[in-house]
Design a protein around this motif. Sequence first.
Motif: not given
Length: 189
Positions: A160-189
């Motif tokens: 259960q604790s391993a699952l919780t940790e994996a879920q937290d890692d997944l949430i963090s990875a998704r957030q990092a991906l969103r941030n990276m995609m947002r940074d990539q999609n910004r018009p030339g800065e």
Amino acid sequence: MAKRTPADVLREARKKDSLAKRAKVLAVVDDMKAKGEPITFLGVAKAAQVSNWLVYAEGVREHIEAARKAQTTGKARERKTGAAASPASMATDLELARAELRALREERDLLKAAVQRGLGQQVGQAGHAELVSRINELTAANQALADKLTRAEADRDGLQSALTEAQDDLISARQALRNMMRDQNRPGE
């Protein structure tokens, strides 16, 4: 021959796609009718893999409504001709099933009582030393099962604790991906 514009090509493609989807819906309705499946607007849309609004579109809706009406008429005709079970027949079957269930319960109770009497006689005939030995065996088996349960609970908690940790890692990875995609999609800065 006049030159076709991109708008003409798009219009023709959409019209062709629309006709294909409508034909698929009509084929699904005919198939459901042939199989005797209940025809509903939502069921047709899911089976044909089209949007819900298409099954309500003019030309399609009328076909579905006619099929539904034919199904309803067919069921009424079955009831009148006796092809379908009548309420009286169903009630009779239910009463027979209840009577059989009562008989089976009585038989079960008689067999249960016979087993209890047999076990009582065995316990009465068994000697004191044999009973103590059997109690010790059962106590040891009970302890082994309790130990196994404790280990299983510890394993479950670890998983259960391993699952919780994996879920937290997944949430963090998704957030990092969103941030990276947002940074990539910004018009030339």
